[in-house]
Write an enzyme that holds these catalytic residues in place. Structure first.
Site, PDB file in Angstrom:
ATOM      1  N   LEU A   1      -7.315  -0.783  -3.012  1.00 32.02           N
ATOM      2  CA  LEU A   1      -6.422  -1.191  -4.108  1.00 32.02           C
ATOM      3  C   LEU A   1      -6.445  -2.700  -4.288  1.00 32.02           C
ATOM      4  O   LEU A   1      -6.256  -3.433  -3.321  1.00 32.02           O
ATOM      5  CB  LEU A   1      -4.983  -0.751  -3.802  1.00 32.02           C
ATOM      6  CG  LEU A   1      -4.783   0.702  -3.387  1.00 32.02           C
ATOM      7  CD1 LEU A   1      -3.350   0.934  -2.925  1.00 32.02           C
ATOM      8  CD2 LEU A   1      -5.125   1.638  -4.538  1.00 32.02           C
ATOM      9  N   ARG A   2      -6.660  -3.133  -5.502  1.00 32.85           N
ATOM     10  CA  ARG A   2      -6.612  -4.577  -5.790  1.00 32.85           C
ATOM     11  C   ARG A   2      -5.235  -4.944  -6.296  1.00 32.85           C
ATOM     12  O   ARG A   2      -4.717  -4.274  -7.197  1.00 32.85           O
ATOM     13  CB  ARG A   2      -7.635  -4.955  -6.877  1.00 32.85           C
ATOM     14  CG  ARG A   2      -9.071  -4.841  -6.461  1.00 32.85           C
ATOM     15  CD  ARG A   2      -9.969  -4.800  -7.670  1.00 32.85           C
ATOM     16  NE  ARG A   2      -9.630  -3.670  -8.550  1.00 32.85           N
ATOM     17  CZ  ARG A   2     -10.081  -3.506  -9.774  1.00 32.85           C
ATOM     18  NH1 ARG A   2     -10.889  -4.398 -10.301  1.00 32.85           N
ATOM     19  NH2 ARG A   2      -9.733  -2.456 -10.495  1.00 32.85           N
ATOM     20  N   GLU A   3      -4.660  -6.012  -5.743  1.00 30.52           N
ATOM     21  CA  GLU A   3      -3.360  -6.456  -6.253  1.00 30.52           C
ATOM     22  C   GLU A   3      -3.519  -6.782  -7.731  1.00 30.52           C
ATOM     23  O   GLU A   3      -4.531  -7.349  -8.146  1.00 30.52           O
ATOM     24  CB  GLU A   3      -2.877  -7.702  -5.494  1.00 30.52           C
ATOM     25  CG  GLU A   3      -2.462  -7.353  -4.094  1.00 30.52           C
ATOM     26  CD  GLU A   3      -1.672  -8.452  -3.407  1.00 30.52           C
ATOM     27  OE1 GLU A   3      -1.074  -9.296  -4.097  1.00 30.52           O
ATOM     28  OE2 GLU A   3      -1.662  -8.451  -2.178  1.00 30.52           O
TER      29      GLU A   3
ATOM     30  N   GLY B   1     -15.638 -20.774  -7.377  1.00 34.51           N
ATOM     31  CA  GLY B   1     -14.213 -21.060  -7.512  1.00 34.51           C
ATOM     32  C   GLY B   1     -13.709 -21.902  -6.353  1.00 34.51           C
ATOM     33  O   GLY B   1     -14.454 -22.688  -5.763  1.00 34.51           O
TER      34      GLY B   1
ATOM     35  N   ARG C   1      -0.089 -15.316  -0.078  1.00 33.55           N
ATOM     36  CA  ARG C   1      -0.760 -15.249   1.220  1.00 33.55           C
ATOM     37  C   ARG C   1      -2.208 -15.751   1.140  1.00 33.55           C
ATOM     38  O   ARG C   1      -2.964 -15.369   0.271  1.00 33.55           O
ATOM     39  CB  ARG C   1      -0.712 -13.817   1.762  1.00 33.55           C
ATOM     40  CG  ARG C   1       0.693 -13.452   2.229  1.00 33.55           C
ATOM     41  CD  ARG C   1       0.791 -12.027   2.661  1.00 33.55           C
ATOM     42  NE  ARG C   1       0.707 -11.107   1.540  1.00 33.55           N
ATOM     43  CZ  ARG C   1       0.709  -9.776   1.681  1.00 33.55           C
ATOM     44  NH1 ARG C   1       0.765  -9.245   2.866  1.00 33.55           N
ATOM     45  NH2 ARG C   1       0.652  -9.007   0.614  1.00 33.55           N
TER      46      ARG C   1
ATOM     47  N   CYS D   1      -6.016  -9.632   2.235  1.00 34.38           N
ATOM     48  CA  CYS D   1      -7.034  -8.686   2.706  1.00 34.38           C
ATOM     49  C   CYS D   1      -8.363  -9.328   3.096  1.00 34.38           C
ATOM     50  O   CYS D   1      -8.803  -9.191   4.231  1.00 34.38           O
ATOM     51  CB  CYS D   1      -7.261  -7.633   1.630  1.00 34.38           C
ATOM     52  SG  CYS D   1      -5.738  -6.812   1.159  1.00 34.38           S
TER      53      CYS D   1
ATOM     54  N   LYS E   1      -8.297 -11.747   6.175  1.00 36.20           N
ATOM     55  CA  LYS E   1      -7.879 -11.011   7.381  1.00 36.20           C
ATOM     56  C   LYS E   1      -8.977 -10.037   7.831  1.00 36.20           C
ATOM     57  O   LYS E   1      -9.306  -9.966   9.014  1.00 36.20           O
ATOM     58  CB  LYS E   1      -6.590 -10.233   7.048  1.00 36.20           C
ATOM     59  CG  LYS E   1      -6.216  -9.149   8.013  1.00 36.20           C
ATOM     60  CD  LYS E   1      -4.946  -8.437   7.592  1.00 36.20           C
ATOM     61  CE  LYS E   1      -5.177  -7.352   6.565  1.00 36.20           C
ATOM     62  NZ  LYS E   1      -5.489  -6.039   7.030  1.00 36.20           N
TER      63      LYS E   1
ATOM     64  N   THR F   1      -5.549  -0.620   7.134  1.00 32.03           N
ATOM     65  CA  THR F   1      -6.929  -1.025   7.434  1.00 32.03           C
ATOM     66  C   THR F   1      -7.047  -1.267   8.933  1.00 32.03           C
ATOM     67  O   THR F   1      -6.332  -2.110   9.483  1.00 32.03           O
ATOM     68  CB  THR F   1      -7.284  -2.299   6.631  1.00 32.03           C
ATOM     69  OG1 THR F   1      -7.176  -1.984   5.241  1.00 32.03           O
ATOM     70  CG2 THR F   1      -8.691  -2.786   6.942  1.00 32.03           C
TER      71      THR F   1
ATOM     72  N   VAL G   1       0.843  -1.206   0.000  1.00 32.52           N
ATOM     73  CA  VAL G   1       0.000   0.000   0.000  1.00 32.52           C
ATOM     74  C   VAL G   1       0.877   1.256   0.000  1.00 32.52           C
ATOM     75  O   VAL G   1       0.618   2.219  -0.721  1.00 32.52           O
ATOM     76  CB  VAL G   1      -0.945  -0.024   1.229  1.00 32.52           C
ATOM     77  CG1 VAL G   1      -1.705   1.280   1.350  1.00 32.52           C
ATOM     78  CG2 VAL G   1      -1.910  -1.194   1.112  1.00 32.52           C
TER      79      VAL G   1
HETATM   80  C1  UGA Z   1      -9.203  -6.732  -2.145  1.00 36.27           C
HETATM   81  C2  UGA Z   1     -10.301  -5.765  -2.603  1.00 36.27           C
HETATM   82  O1  UGA Z   1     -10.826  -6.179  -3.861  1.00 36.27           O
HETATM   83  C3  UGA Z   1      -9.759  -4.344  -2.731  1.00 36.27           C
HETATM   84  O2  UGA Z   1     -10.827  -3.455  -3.067  1.00 36.27           O
HETATM   85  C4  UGA Z   1      -9.136  -3.930  -1.398  1.00 36.27           C
HETATM   86  O3  UGA Z   1      -8.610  -2.628  -1.432  1.00 36.27           O
HETATM   87  C5  UGA Z   1      -8.022  -4.895  -1.059  1.00 36.27           C
HETATM   88  O4  UGA Z   1      -8.582  -6.236  -0.945  1.00 36.27           O
HETATM   89  C6  UGA Z   1      -7.410  -4.470   0.243  1.00 36.27           C
HETATM   90  O5  UGA Z   1      -8.073  -4.544   1.289  1.00 36.27           O
HETATM   91  O6  UGA Z   1      -6.285  -3.947   0.251  1.00 36.27           O
HETATM   92  P1  UGA Z   1      -7.281  -8.117  -3.407  1.00 36.27           P
HETATM   93  O7  UGA Z   1      -6.903  -8.702  -2.080  1.00 36.27           O
HETATM   94  O8  UGA Z   1      -6.216  -7.682  -4.345  1.00 36.27           O
HETATM   95  O9  UGA Z   1      -8.221  -6.820  -3.182  1.00 36.27           O
HETATM   96  O10 UGA Z   1      -8.141  -9.237  -4.096  1.00 36.27           O
HETATM   97  P2  UGA Z   1      -9.454  -9.384  -5.003  1.00 36.27           P
HETATM   98  O11 UGA Z   1      -9.161  -9.118  -6.416  1.00 36.27           O
HETATM   99  O12 UGA Z   1     -10.607  -8.686  -4.394  1.00 36.27           O
HETATM  100  O13 UGA Z   1      -9.675 -10.958  -4.851  1.00 36.27           O
HETATM  101  C7  UGA Z   1      -9.832 -11.526  -3.541  1.00 36.27           C
HETATM  102  C8  UGA Z   1      -9.991 -13.024  -3.614  1.00 36.27           C
HETATM  103  O14 UGA Z   1     -11.283 -13.382  -4.079  1.00 36.27           O
HETATM  104  C9  UGA Z   1      -8.997 -13.726  -4.521  1.00 36.27           C
HETATM  105  O15 UGA Z   1      -8.577 -14.927  -3.909  1.00 36.27           O
HETATM  106  C10 UGA Z   1      -9.809 -14.012  -5.746  1.00 36.27           C
HETATM  107  O16 UGA Z   1      -9.310 -15.057  -6.522  1.00 36.27           O
HETATM  108  C11 UGA Z   1     -11.119 -14.361  -5.097  1.00 36.27           C
HETATM  109  N1  UGA Z   1     -12.250 -14.299  -5.989  1.00 36.27           N
HETATM  110  C12 UGA Z   1     -12.569 -13.151  -6.611  1.00 36.27           C
HETATM  111  C13 UGA Z   1     -12.988 -15.438  -6.179  1.00 36.27           C
HETATM  112  O17 UGA Z   1     -12.722 -16.495  -5.611  1.00 36.27           O
HETATM  113  N2  UGA Z   1     -14.042 -15.395  -7.016  1.00 36.27           N
HETATM  114  C14 UGA Z   1     -14.387 -14.279  -7.626  1.00 36.27           C
HETATM  115  O18 UGA Z   1     -15.404 -14.288  -8.336  1.00 36.27           O
HETATM  116  C15 UGA Z   1     -13.617 -13.118  -7.449  1.00 36.27           C
END
Ligand code: UGA
Length: 448
Positions: A151-153, A263, A337, A270, A273, A123, A11
């Site tokens: 932010l999304r990774e 899935g 993670r 994130c 946690k 957070t 971040v």
């Molecule tokens: C997430 C949030 O999307 C961000 O908005 C937030 O800022 C961030 O956490 C944070 O707190 O910093 P991120 O951890 O990068 O971002 O991941 P996501 O893209 O949201 O995916 C989260 C998980 O859900 C992944 O394991 C992904 O594969 C899974 N997922 C996502 C599914 O299993 N199915 C889906 O349909 C979509």
């Protein structure tokens, strides 16, 4: 404006580079000297598309400086705190790192004549900014605010530069004024509110995403037991609801539907946690969280279901060869993670399976502990699939999409599509299984 950023983790570095790209003068502080050395040379210590080039651009332009002492932030009018808030063993939030950063900063700022605005970007559970951070700065000329990140990774820099919303939680007029000035150059709605609302909005956002994923996986469980039903079609029909569309022409679809997809469960640093931190926070309020607990239960059982499905298909996994494709927590990142793929690997290890792992972005060194447990780390898809009895697709890495057309690669390997990313190859229908597809004698009872 002159801005300090404490912490050059995920971040922090995105915030620092993003603000520098928007024309601000940024000093980013990192306590790890190796990280400082790397970042100063333009090396990004994690995988994030676009970050390296933009980091170099800002370093060359000299409006981004990397330092390793908190004192280097002294000249800045706004200082962001971007340190980790990891979970404790019981799931509650651990504020030790935040506390140490704030105390270090308070110590430096207590003799400073010019007042500063301290902005919490980590957070944190509701009440932390008011009741934990602000008191640490009580002897300094400091105004405190919280500005959660969304932010999304994998698309973090783009998310920073084109945010959906900017949330500023503060009781201070000065903090509000300065942050509005800082973010004036961004084209996004700025919501100013109380710190507690800002803090809770971050948890509400992430736990909604987690809820959608677990909801989709529960619907998938019905499909696995109901002949003729397929979760991709079922949720595809749900997606067509005009309430998931962006405009009256019903063409543009809202991005949120990517979470309404079955899935292997959600992972990352994130969602899991934040879900457990919110459940723990509810306990301190004397509130029960039946919905959030169910979201967590469904997620924790999803990888076991996938492995049991594989076992059922080939009649036991002991000494059978299983390839797991995608062990980063999602495609487009090398972050391991809370990865669903690795949860699957752990389950397979319990069943004494011969395991091969392949992930296009994860360095083999990062998987050393699995190699030590006898897991083969493949360097290509071809070697990952060679001789495999079953291949479990565990992440939605883009690199797996082209597998649709090259059925040859799989040979006689049975495909268990844990992310439903492959088109179902009609010629190999008998060798294709997937989450949310009917399977005879499903090994798991509904409601696990
Ligand atoms: C997430 C949030 O999307 C961000 O908005 C937030 O800022 C961030 O956490 C944070 O707190 O910093 P991120 O951890 O990068 O971002 O991941 P996501 O893209 O949201 O995916 C989260 C998980 O859900 C992944 O394991 C992904 O594969 C899974 N997922 C996502 C599914 O299993 N199915 C889906 O349909 C979509």
């Amino acid at each position: 404006m002159k801005v300090g950023v404490i912490g050059c983790g995920y971040v922090g570095l995105i915030t620092a580079v993003g603000l520098a790209l928007k024309g601000h003068n940024v000093t980013a502080v990192e306590i790890d000297p190796i990280r400082v050395e790397k970042i100063t040379k333009g090396i990004v210590p994690f995988y994030e598309p676009g970050l390296k080039n933009n980091l170099k651009k800002c370093l060359n332009k000299k409006n981004l400086k990397i330092a390793n002492s908190l004192e280097d932030t002294n000249q800045n009018e706004i200082i962001f705190i971007c340190v980790q808030t990891p979970p404790k063993k019981n799931g509650a939030i651990n504020l030790k790192i935040l506390e140490s950063a704030c105390k270090g900063l308070a110590n430096i700022l207590k003799n400073t004549k010019k007042s500063k605005v301290i902005v919490v970007r980590s957070t944190v559970i509701p009440g932390t900014t008011d009741n934990f951070v602000s008191p640490i700065f009580k002897d300094s000329k400091v105004d405190v605010a919280i500005n959660p990140e969304f932010l999304r990774e994998g698309s973090a820099l783009a998310d920073f530069l084109q945010p959906d919303r900017i949330v500023v939680g503060t009781h201070s007029k000065k903090a509000k004024k300065l942050l509005l000035k800082l973010y004036k150059v961004f084209d996004a709605p700025i919501i100013t509110t109380t710190p507690s609302t800002a803090e809770l909005s971050k948890y509400a956002s992430n736990t909604l995403l987690a809820t959608l994923v677990s909801f989709s996986n529960e619907i998938a469980r019905f499909c696995e037991r109901t002949k003729g039903a397929d979760v991709e079609e079922v949720l595809g029909i749900v997606h067509k609801d005009r309430r998931f569309k962006l405009s009256a022409n019903r063409v543009s679809t809202a991005g949120i539907i990517s979470y309404l997809k079955a899935g292997c469960g959600f992972g990352g640093s994130c969602l899991p946690k934040d879900l457990s931190a919110l459940i723990s926070y509810a306990k301190t309020l004397g509130e029960k969280t039946p919905l959030l607990k169910a979201v967590s239960t469904i997620n924790n059982s999803q990888s076991v279901r996938v492995v049991n499905m594989a076992s059922n298909i080939i009649g036991g996994l002991k000494n059978r060869k299983v390839s797991v494709l995608g062990v980063a927590f999602k495609g487009g990142t090398d972050d391991l993670r809370h990865s669903p793929g690795l949860r699957i690997v752990e389950e397979l290890l319990k069943q004494k399976t011969k395991i091969t792992i392949f992930d296009p972005l994860v360095e083999s060194a990062a998987l050393k502990q699995y190699r030590n447990k006898g897991v083969f780390i493949a360097s290509s898809l071809t070697s990952a699939l060679k001789g495999a009895d079953v291949c479990i697709i565990a992440s939605n890495a883009q690199e797996f999409n082209h597998l649709n057309s090259s059925g040859k690669l799989f040979g006689r390997t049975i495909i268990l599509d844990g992310r439903r990313i492959l088109k179902i190859p009609t010629s190999k229908e008998d060798r294709y299984y997937g989450v949310g597809r009917y399977i005879n004698n499903h090994p798991i009872k509904l409601g696990l």
